[in-house]
Design an enzyme around this catalytic site. Structure first.
Site, PDB file in Angstrom:
ATOM      1  CG  ASP A 198      -1.662   1.223   1.481  1.00 10.47           C
ATOM      2  OD1 ASP A 198      -2.321   1.657   0.530  1.00 10.47           O
ATOM      3  OD2 ASP A 198      -1.606   1.795   2.590  1.00 10.47           O
ATOM      4  CG  LEU A 199       1.768   5.624  -1.997  1.00  8.44           C
ATOM      5  CD1 LEU A 199       3.277   5.441  -2.054  1.00  8.44           C
ATOM      6  CD2 LEU A 199       1.274   6.319  -3.270  1.00  8.44           C
ATOM      7  CG  ASP A 200      -1.741   7.438   0.386  1.00  5.63           C
ATOM      8  OD1 ASP A 200      -1.061   8.455   0.237  1.00  5.63           O
ATOM      9  OD2 ASP A 200      -2.496   6.987  -0.496  1.00  5.63           O
TER      10      ASP A 200
ATOM     11  CB  THR B 123      -0.093  11.047   1.755  1.00  4.13           C
ATOM     12  OG1 THR B 123      -0.515   9.706   1.912  1.00  4.13           O
ATOM     13  CG2 THR B 123       1.024  11.155   0.745  1.00  4.13           C
TER      14      THR B 123
ATOM     15  CE  LYS C  68      -3.764   7.774   9.353  1.00  3.18           C
ATOM     16  NZ  LYS C  68      -2.891   7.534  10.490  1.00  3.18           N
ATOM     17  N   GLY C  69      -7.079   4.704   4.192  1.00  2.00           N
ATOM     18  CA  GLY C  69      -7.352   3.537   3.357  1.00  2.00           C
ATOM     19  C   GLY C  69      -8.702   3.579   2.659  1.00  2.00           C
TER      20      GLY C  69
ATOM     21  NE  ARG D  13      -9.853  11.903  -4.880  1.00  2.00           N
ATOM     22  CZ  ARG D  13      -9.390  12.079  -6.116  1.00  2.00           C
ATOM     23  NH1 ARG D  13     -10.050  12.846  -6.956  1.00  2.00           N
ATOM     24  NH2 ARG D  13      -8.264  11.507  -6.499  1.00  2.00           N
TER      25      ARG D  13
ATOM     26  CB  SER E 256      -2.279   2.853  -3.627  1.00  2.00           C
ATOM     27  OG  SER E 256      -2.848   4.073  -3.224  1.00  2.00           O
ATOM     28  CB  ALA E 257      -7.632   3.296  -2.136  1.00  2.00           C
ATOM     29  CB  SER E 258      -4.126   7.200  -3.717  1.00  2.00           C
ATOM     30  OG  SER E 258      -3.917   8.492  -4.250  1.00  2.00           O
TER      31      SER E 258
ATOM     32  CG  ASN F 170      -4.006  12.300  -6.308  1.00  2.20           C
ATOM     33  OD1 ASN F 170      -4.040  12.925  -7.361  1.00  2.20           O
ATOM     34  ND2 ASN F 170      -4.941  12.404  -5.385  1.00  2.20           N
TER      35      ASN F 170
ATOM     36  CE  LYS G 283      -5.911  -0.915  -0.627  1.00  2.00           C
ATOM     37  NZ  LYS G 283      -4.708  -0.212  -0.152  1.00  2.00           N
TER      38      LYS G 283
ATOM     39  CD  GLU H  89      -3.489  -1.621   3.237  1.00  3.41           C
ATOM     40  OE1 GLU H  89      -3.540  -0.781   4.140  1.00  3.41           O
ATOM     41  OE2 GLU H  89      -3.898  -1.384   2.093  1.00  3.41           O
ATOM     42  CG  ASP H  90      -1.594   2.685   6.505  1.00  2.30           C
ATOM     43  OD1 ASP H  90      -1.915   2.272   5.360  1.00  2.30           O
ATOM     44  OD2 ASP H  90      -1.917   3.807   6.928  1.00  2.30           O
TER      45      ASP H  90
END
Ligand code: G6P
Ligand code: MG
Length: 217
Positions: free
Chosen positions: A9-11, A17, A45-46, A49, A114-116, A118, A145, A169-170
């Site tokens: 995962d990214l963020d 972020t 988180k996760g 948007r 990632s869900a983002s 961006n 997710k 994952e966070d």
């Protein structure tokens, strides 16, 4: 089963972020006339948007039609993008680069899940695109997710089976997504909300890949 790929995962895993998401969402809440706390931000988180906006509006006790919601989400994203365009490699979380280097040396495949929408911009700004074979982000998936779509797509694009992957994952929903996809998952954060992961570590400092690969034994 031998592990062949690591999916990140990214963020909140490679970079923090959440602080920029918070500043942008808070600005929107301020404009709408209610207070949005850092604690409220934890709930985002996760989360996608659109869902984040719904949670924010729940906090403010306001309802809007879908067309207004789209405009508000776009407005927030504009502010968020202004922040991430200024990001630099200094913002990569501690231990991430050594871990990615080790991953490469071991010949493991890598993906971002990632869900983002961006994600690519962030990866470019912090200059770590070169470490990833596959990038699956919010533009490529339709189910958020805890649906496992994002991670299953990453595995299939790499060409490995779900049980040959470890996900990092966070977010609680992200850990659920990995487990729903029948993948091993390392929680990055605290046992309190990630206790259902196969193992939880506070971050990537002082960890080695071997300790994660052992999870498959
Ligand atoms: C990640 C973050 C969430 C964010 C989501 C969508 O999952 O943890 O907080 O809402 O991505 O991000 P985006 O950049 O597409 O608005
Ligand atoms: Mg995350």
């Amino acid at each position: 089963m031998a592990i062949k790929a690591l999916i990140f995962d990214l963020d909140g895993v490679l970079v923090d972020t959440a602080k920029y998401h918070y500043l942008a969402w808070k600005r929107l809440a301020d404009e709408l006339g209610f207070f949005f706390s850092q604690e409220d931000n934890e709930r985002l988180k996760g989360v996608s948007r659109v869902r984040s906006l719904e949670i924010l509006l729940e906090v403010g006790g306001i309802q809007f039609e879908d067309d207004v919601k789209t405009k508000l989400a776009d407005k927030k994203n504009g502010w968020y993008v202004d922040y991430i365009m200024k990001m630099t490699p200094d913002e990569i979380l501690p231990g991430v680069i050594p871990l990615l280097e080790e991953t490469r040396k071991k010949g493991l495949k890598t993906a971002i899940g990632s869900a983002s929408k961006n994600a690519k911009t962030i990866l470019e700004k912090i200059d770590i695109l070169k470490y990833f074979d596959v990038i699956i982000d919010g533009n490529k998936v339709s189910k958020a997710k805890p649906d496992p779509e994002v991670f299953l797509l990453a595995a299939s694009e790499i060409g490995v089976k779900p049980n040959e992957c470890i996900v990092f994952e966070d977010a609680e929903a992200g850990v659920d997504a990995a487990l729903n996809g029948k993948m091993l998952v390392v929680g990055i954060g605290s046992e309190k909300n990630l206790g259902h992961a196969n193992i939880v570590v506070p971050g990537f400092q002082n960890v080695s890949i071997d300790s994660f690969l052992k999870l498959a034994e």
